[in-house]
Structure formats: C-alpha cells, structure tokens
Design a protein around this motif. Structure first.
Motif, PDB file in Angstrom:
ATOM      1  N   LEU A   1     -31.262  -2.200  31.212  1.00  0.00           N
ATOM      2  CA  LEU A   1     -31.640  -1.593  29.934  1.00  0.00           C
ATOM      3  C   LEU A   1     -30.389  -1.129  29.205  1.00  0.00           C
ATOM      4  N   GLU A   2     -30.492  -1.037  27.885  1.00  0.00           N
ATOM      5  CA  GLU A   2     -29.396  -0.533  27.071  1.00  0.00           C
ATOM      6  C   GLU A   2     -29.903   0.670  26.276  1.00  0.00           C
ATOM      7  N   LEU A   3     -29.270   1.809  26.462  1.00  0.00           N
ATOM      8  CA  LEU A   3     -29.684   3.026  25.756  1.00  0.00           C
ATOM      9  C   LEU A   3     -29.432   2.863  24.260  1.00  0.00           C
ATOM     10  N   LEU A   4     -30.501   3.042  23.468  1.00  0.00           N
ATOM     11  CA  LEU A   4     -30.409   2.949  22.012  1.00  0.00           C
ATOM     12  C   LEU A   4     -30.439   4.311  21.339  1.00  0.00           C
ATOM     13  N   ASP A   5     -31.162   5.268  21.967  1.00  0.00           N
ATOM     14  CA  ASP A   5     -31.340   6.562  21.334  1.00  0.00           C
ATOM     15  C   ASP A   5     -31.805   7.565  22.374  1.00  0.00           C
ATOM     16  N   GLU A   6     -31.480   8.823  22.145  1.00  0.00           N
ATOM     17  CA  GLU A   6     -32.025   9.925  22.946  1.00  0.00           C
ATOM     18  C   GLU A   6     -32.080  11.153  22.074  1.00  0.00           C
ATOM     19  N   ARG A   7     -33.018  12.028  22.455  1.00  0.00           N
ATOM     20  CA  ARG A   7     -33.207  13.245  21.658  1.00  0.00           C
ATOM     21  C   ARG A   7     -33.817  14.326  22.537  1.00  0.00           C
ATOM     22  N   ARG A   8     -33.369  15.552  22.325  1.00  0.00           N
ATOM     23  CA  ARG A   8     -33.914  16.710  23.029  1.00  0.00           C
ATOM     24  C   ARG A   8     -34.811  17.487  22.087  1.00  0.00           C
TER      25      ARG A   8
ATOM     26  N   TYR B   1     -42.983  -0.600  25.048  1.00  0.00           N
ATOM     27  CA  TYR B   1     -43.721   0.203  26.025  1.00  0.00           C
ATOM     28  C   TYR B   1     -43.338   1.659  25.810  1.00  0.00           C
ATOM     29  N   THR B   2     -44.302   2.477  25.405  1.00  0.00           N
ATOM     30  CA  THR B   2     -44.059   3.892  25.122  1.00  0.00           C
ATOM     31  C   THR B   2     -45.015   4.745  25.935  1.00  0.00           C
ATOM     32  N   PHE B   3     -44.489   5.820  26.516  1.00  0.00           N
ATOM     33  CA  PHE B   3     -45.342   6.726  27.285  1.00  0.00           C
ATOM     34  C   PHE B   3     -44.729   8.109  27.355  1.00  0.00           C
ATOM     35  N   LEU B   4     -45.574   9.103  27.569  1.00  0.00           N
ATOM     36  CA  LEU B   4     -45.139  10.426  27.970  1.00  0.00           C
ATOM     37  C   LEU B   4     -45.224  10.442  29.486  1.00  0.00           C
ATOM     38  N   ALA B   5     -44.158  10.876  30.138  1.00  0.00           N
ATOM     39  CA  ALA B   5     -44.123  10.842  31.598  1.00  0.00           C
ATOM     40  C   ALA B   5     -43.487  12.119  32.135  1.00  0.00           C
TER      41      ALA B   5
ATOM     42  N   VAL C   1     -39.551   6.453  26.327  1.00  0.00           N
ATOM     43  CA  VAL C   1     -40.145   7.428  27.233  1.00  0.00           C
ATOM     44  C   VAL C   1     -39.921   8.834  26.689  1.00  0.00           C
ATOM     45  N   PHE C   2     -41.007   9.577  26.572  1.00  0.00           N
ATOM     46  CA  PHE C   2     -40.928  11.003  26.295  1.00  0.00           C
ATOM     47  C   PHE C   2     -41.075  11.693  27.647  1.00  0.00           C
ATOM     48  N   VAL C   3     -39.995  12.245  28.152  1.00  0.00           N
ATOM     49  CA  VAL C   3     -39.978  12.851  29.479  1.00  0.00           C
ATOM     50  C   VAL C   3     -40.353  14.327  29.363  1.00  0.00           C
ATOM     51  N   ALA C   4     -41.447  14.689  30.042  1.00  0.00           N
ATOM     52  CA  ALA C   4     -41.902  16.077  30.061  1.00  0.00           C
ATOM     53  C   ALA C   4     -41.124  16.853  31.125  1.00  0.00           C
ATOM     54  N   PRO C   5     -40.838  18.121  30.868  1.00  0.00           N
ATOM     55  CA  PRO C   5     -40.108  18.932  31.846  1.00  0.00           C
ATOM     56  C   PRO C   5     -41.047  19.368  32.973  1.00  0.00           C
ATOM     57  N   MET C   6     -41.464  18.390  33.781  1.00  0.00           N
ATOM     58  CA  MET C   6     -42.463  18.659  34.813  1.00  0.00           C
ATOM     59  C   MET C   6     -42.289  17.659  35.948  1.00  0.00           C
ATOM     60  N   LEU C   7     -42.396  18.138  37.168  1.00  0.00           N
ATOM     61  CA  LEU C   7     -42.505  17.280  38.343  1.00  0.00           C
ATOM     62  C   LEU C   7     -43.945  17.375  38.821  1.00  0.00           C
ATOM     63  N   VAL C   8     -44.614  16.241  38.981  1.00  0.00           N
ATOM     64  CA  VAL C   8     -46.011  16.295  39.403  1.00  0.00           C
ATOM     65  C   VAL C   8     -46.198  15.817  40.840  1.00  0.00           C
ATOM     66  N   GLY C   9     -45.192  15.182  41.428  1.00  0.00           N
ATOM     67  CA  GLY C   9     -45.217  14.871  42.842  1.00  0.00           C
ATOM     68  C   GLY C   9     -46.046  13.673  43.268  1.00  0.00           C
TER      69      GLY C   9
ATOM     70  N   ALA D   1     -37.252  21.220  21.487  1.00  0.00           N
ATOM     71  CA  ALA D   1     -37.280  22.648  21.807  1.00  0.00           C
ATOM     72  C   ALA D   1     -38.198  22.953  22.992  1.00  0.00           C
ATOM     73  N   ASN D   2     -39.239  22.144  23.199  1.00  0.00           N
ATOM     74  CA  ASN D   2     -40.173  22.407  24.298  1.00  0.00           C
ATOM     75  C   ASN D   2     -39.679  21.862  25.639  1.00  0.00           C
ATOM     76  N   GLY D   3     -38.466  21.311  25.667  1.00  0.00           N
ATOM     77  CA  GLY D   3     -37.901  20.798  26.914  1.00  0.00           C
ATOM     78  C   GLY D   3     -38.106  19.316  27.128  1.00  0.00           C
ATOM     79  N   MET D   4     -38.896  18.673  26.283  1.00  0.00           N
ATOM     80  CA  MET D   4     -39.061  17.225  26.395  1.00  0.00           C
ATOM     81  C   MET D   4     -37.787  16.527  25.946  1.00  0.00           C
ATOM     82  N   VAL D   5     -37.613  15.319  26.464  1.00  0.00           N
ATOM     83  CA  VAL D   5     -36.487  14.472  26.096  1.00  0.00           C
ATOM     84  C   VAL D   5     -37.043  13.092  25.764  1.00  0.00           C
ATOM     85  N   PHE D   6     -36.553  12.503  24.675  1.00  0.00           N
ATOM     86  CA  PHE D   6     -36.939  11.153  24.281  1.00  0.00           C
ATOM     87  C   PHE D   6     -35.807  10.199  24.644  1.00  0.00           C
ATOM     88  N   LEU D   7     -36.160   9.105  25.309  1.00  0.00           N
ATOM     89  CA  LEU D   7     -35.201   8.068  25.678  1.00  0.00           C
ATOM     90  C   LEU D   7     -35.717   6.734  25.160  1.00  0.00           C
ATOM     91  N   ARG D   8     -34.860   6.023  24.454  1.00  0.00           N
ATOM     92  CA  ARG D   8     -35.241   4.717  23.905  1.00  0.00           C
ATOM     93  C   ARG D   8     -34.246   3.677  24.413  1.00  0.00           C
TER      94      ARG D   8
END
Length: 186
Positions: free
Chosen positions: A165-172, A6-10, A143-151, A174-181
């Motif tokens: 869940l078990e964290l496998l990977d994360e990455r930051r 399951y992959t999404f930008l959120a 999950v690609f987490v966008a630096p945004m709160l939409v409310g 330059a645009n402020g997004m963060v990837f969590l796997r």
C-alpha cells in the motif's frame, strides 16, 4: 476508470465489530461524519454483502437515523442517491431504491461496473471485500481507526492477503480517531 474503495471504521486491533457483533464503540462523532460525507459524495455505487446491506438500508428505511444530527441527515441523502449492488445467495428482495441483487460475487461483473461508472465505487462488508481483495479489484483502502481495542470479532481484512500500500493521506480527530487513506499498489 473509477476506483473501488474499501472504507470502514475499525478498532485499533483491526475489527469492524466486536465478538458480540457490536460496533457502538466506533461512533464517529460530527467531525468525523463530516469527513466521511465528503468522501462518500464521490461514490456513485456501493457494493455490499447481505449483512452490510441490511445494516446500511436503515439510512433509507428508518428516518430516525437521519434525524440524529445534520451530518447523519447528509449521509442519508448521499447514501440514498447512490446505486447499490448486493451480493447474496439468500436475500429475497431489497427494501431500498436504486438497489439490485447479484447472486454471487463475480470479479468480471465488478470490473465491468468499474469500467462503466462515472463515479467511484465503495465496497463494504468484510466478506464481500475479502472476495474483492483476493481478485485484486480494490484500488484504495480508507480506514477510520477508533481509539479502542476490542480483542476479537469480525476482522476488517481477510487472512492470506498480502498487499503493498502507499499512504496517500492521514488525519487526526479530536475524539481520538485517525483516518488513513492508502492506494493499493497493483
């Protein structure tokens, strides 16, 4: 056996679309698109609900999306090369190749697809993914987490699902997004 991912930008507050249905606040940029393309190359089949399929079908039906950037062009090639299964009671026909309709979400059908697949499967669409979460079918969450709160709006995760869940990977980025796997611990 292949994994169901399951992959999404959120948004940071967990929404995939805001209250108006918009998600332009989640535009990933080329650096993130390159990572998305690397992930999507491993997917041989996409599982969608009707709404997500109709949104994604532009990657085959509207060449202007691929023309936006080299990363978008690569994503269009990857997407078009994969099989698609659309779970919908109302969709009359499909507009893309390598696509079939299933009238209802059947966990046993998905288990069969996973067992026979030579590559991983991707699932997108909050409603169809909720069915997969409840049937304990999802193996990984990205999950690609966008630096945004939409409310408010369309939530990424369904209510009532409690899952370790078990964290496998994360990455930051330059645009402020963060990837969590995460691996789903069954």
């Amino acid at each position: 056996m292949s994994k169901l991912i399951y992959t999404f930008l959120a948004s940071l507050d967990g929404y995939i679309a805001d209250e108006a249905g918009g998600f332009d606040w989640a535009y990933p940029g080329e650096e993130v698109i390159d990572v998305i393309n690397g992930i999507e190359r491993e997917v041989g089949t996409y599982l969608y609900g009707r709404t997500m399929y109709e949104m994604m079908s532009v990657w085959e039906t509207d060449p202007s999306f691929a023309a936006l950037s080299p990363g978008n062009a690569e994503f269009a090639r990857i997407w078009q090369g994969a099989d698609k299964v659309v779970f919908s009671r109302t969709l009359e026909s499909v507009s893309t190749k390598r696509t079939r309709i299933e009238r209802s979400f059947d966990p046993d059908l998905v288990r069969g697809i996973k067992a026979e697949a030579g590559q991983d499967l991707g699932i997108s669409g909050a409603d169809v993914a909720a069915s997969a979460w409840r049937a304990n079918l999802i193996d990984e969450c990205q999950v690609f987490v966008a630096p945004m709160l939409v409310g408010g709006g369309k939530r990424m995760f369904p209510d009532g699902v409690r899952q370790p869940l078990e964290l496998l990977d994360e990455r930051r980025f330059a645009n402020g997004m963060v990837f969590l796997r995460y691996a789903v611990r069954h």
